[in-house]
Design a protein around this motif. Structure first.
Motif: not given
Length: 186
Positions: A56-59, A82-85, A103-104, A146-148
């Motif tokens: 989860i969360h790209m680890g 949760l891996a975004d700006n 978070f990355i 977030k979808i966009y």
């Protein structure tokens, strides 16, 4: 610690139920334990080669750690939550002393995928699973945004990779039995 007795019992229980194991490891939050946890992930993969492990969360892996996991395992996958700006900005605005600050971010400032992550996803599309994690106060109000964001990101990928990451992998690993659209609209 993935060798904790309780963690191992939980993993064994989930394996008996023939479900993927979602692990909430945070390699960047605990740098001192990062190498140990990474090694334990590799051991879990070897010990249970027929079972899928999802981070989860790209680890919270760094790019080099993601490459290492992909190159040395076949059954560890990355969940994109949760891996975004937005997450990066939320973390930067917190006061020191908060947990979960590692978070990355897979994205550039313009909300396009970083090219190295896009390339990795195109080369290994079966290793990534699209997911949104909207658990923080007020975050549901930004669900459409977030979808966009992810629609734009998936458009950067090869059509096959985008389809697997957006739907196909979840369908397979979680046995959802839904129809995933294979082709993009012209």
């Amino acid at each position: 610690d993935l060798k904790n007795e309780g963690v191992l019992k939980t993993i064994d229980f989930i394996i008996q139920d023939d479900k993927p194991i979602i692990l909430h490891v945070e390699l960047n939050d605990y740098e001192n334990d990062s190498k140990k946890i990474l090694s334990q992930l590799m051991e879990l993969s070897s010990k249970h080669p027929k079972n899928n492990f999802m981070l989860i969360h790209m680890g919270q892996v760094e790019f080099s750690e993601a490459e290492r996991i992909i190159n040395n395992t076949e059954n560890i996958h990355f969940i994109t939550s949760l891996a975004d700006n937005e997450t990066e900005m939320r973390i930067l605005s917190q006061h020191s002393g908060h947990s979960q600050t590692g978070f990355i971010n897979l994205f550039e400032k313009d909300d396009s995928l970083q090219q190295r992550w896009a390339d990795l996803m195109n080369r290994h599309p079966k290793r990534f699973i699209l997911a949104l994690d909207r658990v923080f106060a007020g975050s549901w109000f930004k669900y459409k945004e977030k979808i966009y964001l992810w629609r734009k990101a998936l458009a950067q990928l090869d059509e096959t990779a985008a389809g697997l990451i957006a739907c196909g992998n979840s369908n397979k690993y979680f046995k959802l039995e839904i129809d995933c659209r294979a082709k993009r609209k012209p």
